[in-house]
Design an enzyme around this catalytic site. Structure first.
Site, PDB file in Angstrom:
ATOM      1  N   GLY A 240      17.012  -9.555  49.991  1.00 41.26           N
ATOM      2  CA  GLY A 240      15.594  -9.307  50.258  1.00 41.26           C
ATOM      3  C   GLY A 240      14.742  -9.356  49.008  1.00 41.26           C
ATOM      4  O   GLY A 240      13.787 -10.097  48.919  1.00 41.26           O
ATOM      5  N   GLY A 468      23.195  -6.039  50.903  1.00 38.16           N
ATOM      6  CA  GLY A 468      24.215  -6.562  50.016  1.00 38.16           C
ATOM      7  C   GLY A 468      24.530  -5.644  48.857  1.00 38.16           C
ATOM      8  O   GLY A 468      25.368  -5.978  48.019  1.00 38.16           O
ATOM      9  N   GLN A 622      24.808  -4.391  41.192  1.00 44.95           N
ATOM     10  CA  GLN A 622      23.358  -4.387  41.325  1.00 44.95           C
ATOM     11  C   GLN A 622      22.673  -4.719  40.006  1.00 44.95           C
ATOM     12  O   GLN A 622      21.738  -5.518  39.947  1.00 44.95           O
ATOM     13  CB  GLN A 622      22.885  -3.011  41.795  1.00 44.95           C
ATOM     14  CG  GLN A 622      22.962  -2.799  43.277  1.00 44.95           C
ATOM     15  CD  GLN A 622      21.802  -3.453  43.988  1.00 44.95           C
ATOM     16  OE1 GLN A 622      21.828  -4.642  44.271  1.00 44.95           O
ATOM     17  NE2 GLN A 622      20.780  -2.689  44.288  1.00 44.95           N
ATOM     18  N   GLU A 688      16.443  -2.091  40.585  1.00 46.11           N
ATOM     19  CA  GLU A 688      15.421  -2.915  39.950  1.00 46.11           C
ATOM     20  C   GLU A 688      15.408  -2.865  38.424  1.00 46.11           C
ATOM     21  O   GLU A 688      14.936  -3.804  37.780  1.00 46.11           O
ATOM     22  CB  GLU A 688      14.040  -2.504  40.492  1.00 46.11           C
ATOM     23  CG  GLU A 688      13.877  -2.893  41.941  1.00 46.11           C
ATOM     24  CD  GLU A 688      12.666  -2.249  42.588  1.00 46.11           C
ATOM     25  OE1 GLU A 688      11.652  -2.952  42.755  1.00 46.11           O
ATOM     26  OE2 GLU A 688      12.743  -1.054  42.920  1.00 46.11           O
TER      27      GLU A 688
END
Length: 721
Positions: A240, A468, A622, A688
């Site tokens: 996404g 994910g 991540q 992020e």
């Protein structure tokens, strides 16, 4: 090994690697039909004529819906900070309700057919005529007319301490430069897709969304049905990065087409369709001006930005956000400005604001280090603040010194010779660069139910999203830890609006937000069972003589949602007294071909402070993913917009260049694993922060290798030579 932090395999791994996982477009429904969009080819104006005759004659076509005959839609709600679901409006356009065109690519018709091939063929045969209106689509030309972004609670447009311009002018050492970043698009491996089916006034949607609850609420508003009549199902989402956080036209028009035809409708966007109807990252023009004394102490920090929004939607990016927190300058000025363009509105993209903002400010810090002839890590540490430099607020958690010290040792930073072009590997020029990573942390409401059974099993139910990142695995670990049971005893149900509401998977908030409710649920269970610290909860259930005990946190009723929103706003206002963020140090080594300008990343190390590490394997993954995305931003990614027409000129993976395996070296990741005492279990967030600082680290390494300073992304061959 403690369950928290254990590098457990993702629970959805086998389903995804064997093909058993079904994504949004892969569900079969009786009577399923297929839809395709027809896109406008002007950036602003009106449709004066739509000829659908040839399209309707294609065998298998069921309907060609236009503004002449589409079912009614209610307007998109205006953004209201007291109702977070209003953030789901990708645009304010009321699709197929009027003849107005607001951006090139806006859907002006949708074809429904028995097969996908028939729908696409028919869509290509729809002919439109327009009455164009004057439009503004050239960002560079519009930038001088940008307006200052008004302040809001989430992202103040302007913030200042002292008189930064005056202090800058009086500083003995200064740098003052302009940096630019282009538009970007997300390019998730799964393009946006929806299957919509009506049963009377009840709507069921399989959708590639990273915000199940917002999607549900938005669809209920647009189609005028109760929220309880809409079910959104999304157990698997193929990436996404922010692009699936809003509700874009494909989702709305799939439901509209299903209502018009009375049949289930599948609408899977083409890759080009994603570019033309789904927002991406705004371009930016930034100024960073730094003033310092001869010892490198910052006397002034000025960071201004111009970014864009759409005339029919989009929100300003917090491009200057990190510059309010990173360095102990005596005088600070940050100012964000925006221009409105007749383009598909921009939207969130991994670390919106900070990803491009850190490129500018961290490049400028490196430029100041060159001016001062000071090591760039030493310069950063000399200006590391004890409290928030802008307003003196307390940091809840900040371990940047430790991140740089650990990273410098592991990367071999002391082996770097500071002169540009002084390091070689055969014919390759070698350069090393660093930059600071930074991303703020928040908490959002999340509801859960937890059931502890006498047989020792646990069921956690929460409608969170799995894109994910291993969310179900992490929440199983958190639940097991909270209840003192083996992690294999925990089953997690997620990805469905029929489950208790969860926050969007955005802003690096989901893990901590759900964890807060899981921990609260565990405490409720302990009180219900009247246990003390260290007691065996399963044994307590057995003693109670019941098959299970279940508790809930939060409520999905109307009053429950209002109460949850009130608690969120109270916590948000309390948290404004503190500064909370994930941070880190990015270390990059590049090799540059002096004849061709080719840049190759040869080594990477990221050291991060993300609070408690819930799962060492998924957290590192991540962070690596963010770094890969940042390398793409640094070296190749750029959405090309025709400044005459507003048409995106490279809407495909053949022309929009994302990194591939050959572009990426081994990426080493280290995590300090130091809990933030103000967050649930000490979790801050890893989604992020990994992309922030990456582009600057690459640019700084290229400068060290070649002596060339690149201030305009991406760093292509022509800018290096």
């Amino acid at each position: 090994m403690s369950v928290i932090g254990a590098p457990l395999d993702r629970r959805d791994g086998p389903a995804k690697t064997t093909g058993a996982a079904r994504f949004a477009a892969e569900h079969l429904r009786p009577g399923l039909t297929h839809a395709a969009l027809v896109h406008a080819t002007i950036s602003r104006g009106r449709v004066t004529r739509l000829d659908t005759t040839a399209a309707g004659a294609v065998p298998g076509v069921i309907a060609v819906l236009t503004h002449h005959d589409a079912p009614p839609l209610k307007p998109a709600p205006k953004v209201n900070p007291l109702n977070l679901s209003t953030l789901a409006s990708g645009t304010s356009v009321n699709y197929l309700q009027t003849d107005e065109v607001h951006f090139d690519g806006q859907p002006i018709a949708v074809v429904v057919a028995e097969t996908s091939a028939a729908a696409k063929e028919a869509a290509s045969l729809v002919r439109a005529e327009y009455a164009p209106s004057p439009s503004t689509v050239d960002f560079a030309a519009a930038a001088p007319h940008a307006k200052k972004q008004p302040n809001n609670p989430v992202s103040p447009g302007e913030a200042k301490k002292g008189d930064a311009e005056k202090a800058f002018a009086a500083s003995p050492v200064t740098v003052d430069h302009r940096y630019t970043t282009p538009p970007h698009h997300h390019n998730a491996i799964e393009p946006h897709a929806t299957i919509a089916e009506w049963d009377g006034d009840r709507l069921t949607v399989h959708d590639a969304t990273q915000s199940i609850d917002w999607c549900r609420t938005h669809l209920a508003i647009r189609f005028g049905v109760p929220v309880g009549n809409v079910r959104v199902i999304a157990p698997f989402v193929g990436g996404g990065f922010g692009g699936k956080g809003m509700v874009w036209p494909g989702t709305i028009l799939a439901a509209l087409a299903a209502r018009a035809t009375g049949r289930p409708v599948r609408l899977a966007l083409t890759r080009e369709g994603v570019y033309r109807t789904v927002g991406g990252r705004t371009p930016s023009i930034q100024r960073v001006a730094l003033g310092a004394d001869q010892d490198g102490r910052l006397t002034a920090l000025i960071h201004t930005s111009v970014s864009r929004t759409g005339r029919v939607g989009g929100m300003p990016e917090q491009v200057t956000s990190q510059s309010r927190h990173l360095y102990a300058a005596e005088h600070i000025l940050v100012q964000a400005s925006t221009v409105e363009l007749d383009l598909v509105p921009n939207t969130a993209m991994r670390a919106p604001g900070e990803s491009i903002g850190t490129f500018a400010v961290e490049s400028a810090i490196d430029e100041l280090a060159v001016e001062l002839d000071v090591d760039p890590i030493e310069l950063r540490l000399r200006n590391e603040p004890e409290r928030n430099p802008l307003d003196g607020k307390e940091f809840t958690h900040r371990r940047l010194r430790e991140a740089y010290e650990l990273g410098a040792r592991r990367f071999g930073w002391r082996d770097r010779t500071p002169e540009p072009g002084s390091m070689r590997d055969g014919r390759w020029l070698v350069g090393m660069g660093v930059a600071t990573a930074y991303h703020p942390a928040w908490l959002f409401p999340a509801n859960v139910t937890v059931r502890l059974s006498a047989d020792g099993t646990v069921l956690l139910r929460c409608g969170f999203q799995e894109m994910g990142m291993g969310a179900a695995t992490a929440q199983a670990q958190i639940t097991a830890n909270a209840l003192g049971v083996p992690v294999d005893a925990v089953r997690v149900e997620y990805g469905d609006s029929a489950l208790p509401m969860a926050s969007t998977a955005g802003g690096s908030t989901q893990t901590a937000s759900v964890a807060a409710s899981v921990v609260e649920a565990a405490e409720k269970l302990k009180r219900r069972l009247r246990t003390r610290s260290g007691d065996d909860l399963v044994a307590a259930v057995r003693r109670a003589g019941v098959p299970h005990v279940e508790v809930s946190v939060g409520s999905d009723t109307r009053l429950g949602r209002i109460a949850g929103q009130a608690r969120f706003m109270g916590r948000f206002l309390r948290d404004r007294r503190l500064v909370r963020a994930a941070s880190g140090a990015q270390f990059c080594e590049v090799r540059v071909d002096p004849d061709t300008g080719e840049v190759r990343i040869s080594r990477w190390l990221g050291v991060f402070d993300i609070g408690t590490v819930v799962n060492a394997k998924t957290a590192a993954s991540q962070l690596r993913g963010g770094i890969v995305m940042g390398i793409g931003m640094a070296l190749s990614e750029e959405t090309l917009v025709d400044p005459r027409t507003g048409r995106i000129m490279n809407p495909s993976l053949a022309e929009y260049h994302v990194p591939v395996h050959a572009d990426i070296p081994r990426i080493d990741v280290a995590m300090l694993d130091d809990p933030d005492p103000t967050m649930p279990l000490g979790v801050v967030g890893a989604g992020e922060v990994g992309i922030t600082g990456v582009a600057a680290a690459v640019a700084n390494a290229v400068r060290h290798a070649t002596g060339r300073r690149v201030r305009d992304l991406p760093i292509t061959l022509d800018k290096v030579l």
